[in-house]
Design a protein around this motif. Structure first.
Motif, mmCIF file in Angstrom:
data_model
loop_
_atom_site.group_PDB
_atom_site.id
_atom_site.type_symbol
_atom_site.label_atom_id
_atom_site.label_comp_id
_atom_site.label_asym_id
_atom_site.label_seq_id
_atom_site.Cartn_x
_atom_site.Cartn_y
_atom_site.Cartn_z
ATOM 1 N N ASP A 19 -3.626 3.146 -7.237
ATOM 2 C CA ASP A 19 -4.666 2.651 -6.337
ATOM 3 C C ASP A 19 -4.112 1.436 -5.582
ATOM 4 O O ASP A 19 -3.631 0.492 -6.215
ATOM 5 C CB ASP A 19 -5.908 2.258 -7.142
ATOM 6 N N PRO A 20 -4.164 1.445 -4.249
ATOM 7 C CA PRO A 20 -3.593 0.339 -3.468
ATOM 8 C C PRO A 20 -4.173 -1.034 -3.821
ATOM 9 O O PRO A 20 -3.445 -2.031 -3.810
ATOM 10 C CB PRO A 20 -3.904 0.712 -2.021
ATOM 11 N N ASP A 59 4.405 12.731 -5.411
ATOM 12 C CA ASP A 59 3.191 12.067 -4.941
ATOM 13 C C ASP A 59 1.928 12.835 -5.342
ATOM 14 O O ASP A 59 1.996 13.869 -6.011
ATOM 15 C CB ASP A 59 3.257 11.797 -3.437
ATOM 16 N N ARG A 60 0.792 12.310 -4.923
ATOM 17 C CA ARG A 60 -0.514 12.908 -5.281
ATOM 18 C C ARG A 60 -0.655 14.372 -4.880
ATOM 19 O O ARG A 60 -1.367 15.139 -5.506
ATOM 20 C CB ARG A 60 -1.651 12.113 -4.619
ATOM 21 N N ASN A 61 0.039 14.752 -3.808
ATOM 22 C CA ASN A 61 -0.041 16.123 -3.302
ATOM 23 C C ASN A 61 0.996 17.038 -3.948
ATOM 24 O O ASN A 61 1.103 18.202 -3.577
ATOM 25 C CB ASN A 61 0.137 16.136 -1.781
ATOM 26 N N ASP A 121 0.935 4.226 -2.746
ATOM 27 C CA ASP A 121 0.698 5.639 -2.436
ATOM 28 C C ASP A 121 1.820 6.523 -2.973
ATOM 29 O O ASP A 121 1.556 7.589 -3.524
ATOM 30 C CB ASP A 121 0.553 5.848 -0.930
ATOM 31 N N ALA A 122 3.065 6.085 -2.813
ATOM 32 C CA ALA A 122 4.207 6.875 -3.282
ATOM 33 C C ALA A 122 4.172 7.063 -4.801
ATOM 34 O O ALA A 122 4.610 8.085 -5.320
ATOM 35 C CB ALA A 122 5.522 6.219 -2.861
ATOM 36 N N ARG A 155 0.840 -1.214 0.000
ATOM 37 C CA ARG A 155 0.000 0.000 0.000
ATOM 38 C C ARG A 155 0.873 1.262 0.000
ATOM 39 O O ARG A 155 0.597 2.223 -0.725
ATOM 40 C CB ARG A 155 -0.922 -0.013 1.212
ATOM 41 N N ALA A 156 1.912 1.287 0.826
ATOM 42 C CA ALA A 156 2.759 2.482 0.924
ATOM 43 C C ALA A 156 3.493 2.758 -0.383
ATOM 44 O O ALA A 156 3.645 3.919 -0.785
ATOM 45 C CB ALA A 156 3.745 2.336 2.075
ATOM 46 N N CYS A 162 1.343 6.937 -6.654
ATOM 47 C CA CYS A 162 0.001 7.393 -7.075
ATOM 48 C C CYS A 162 -0.793 6.284 -7.771
ATOM 49 O O CYS A 162 -1.507 6.519 -8.757
ATOM 50 C CB CYS A 162 0.107 8.617 -7.988
#
Length: 192
Positions: free
Chosen positions: A54-55, A101-103, A49-50, A45-46, A52
């Motif tokens: 979907d987990p 990342d997403r942000n 996330d890194a 999952r991590a 972008c």
């Protein structure tokens, strides 16, 4: 044999401990399994996330090409070259690179993988681990920035003794950074 047993069997736990000593303050994001023949990368999952991703897709095995856009544009050519070299030779993969990342935040990752299955001399599967080294890299950069700012102030104010101590600290920091780079280069050379 499970992936955990395989990782232990190949000595990954020992290598990860050595890497943690080199990397300092960092966070293991998890492991990944690349099925080259299927073109998929299964990841924690991590890691998802890194990159972008979907987990749920990452857990099931997302197309590896979906991970690539997150690699920082300035690191992409080197990243691609390291992946290509590893696959062409069946050798270990090692790369330190940035992702966005997403942000929109930039994170530094340390990525290491090894071929665990070959057929007719061609790699089929790689097993790897990703470590977020952003804090380590950011901390060194921050310390260097603060010391340089303090040095500039001491030059303007004529505080030669304080400037001397700051120069010593900068020298020590530069030595530590050079040693870290040398250890990383040695790890990369050892994998060749």
């Amino acid at each position: 044999m499970t992936l955990i047993e395989l990782g232990h069997h190949q000595g990954w736990n020992d290598e990860l401990e050595q890497s943690q000593e080199i990397l300092g303050p960092s966070r293991v994001l998890g492991s990944w399994l690349w099925a080259i023949d299927m073109g998929t990368l299964t990841a924690s999952r991590a890691i998802a996330d890194a990159f972008c991703i979907d987990p749920q897709r990452a857990r099931l095995g997302a197309p590896i090409v979906d991970y690539f856009p997150a690699v920082h544009p300035d690191d992409r050519a080197r990243f691609d070259a390291d992946v290509t070299r590893s696959v062409e030779t069946g050798s270990e993969f090692f790369c330190e690179y940035r992702v966005v990342d997403r942000n929109g935040a930039t994170r530094w990752l340390w990525d290491r993988g090894q071929c665990i299955e070959m057929r007719d001399g061609q790699p089929l599967r790689y097993l790897g681990v990703v470590v977020d080294v952003t804090r380590s890299n950011t901390a060194l950069d921050s310390i260097a920035g603060h010391l340089m700012a303090a040095r500039a102030i001491t030059q303007r104010t004529g505080e030669s003794m304080l400037r001397y101590f700051i120069d010593m600290a900068l020298h020590e920091l530069a030595s530590r950074m050079a040693a870290k780079q040398k250890r990383a280069a040695r790890l990369q050379h050892d994998r060749s």
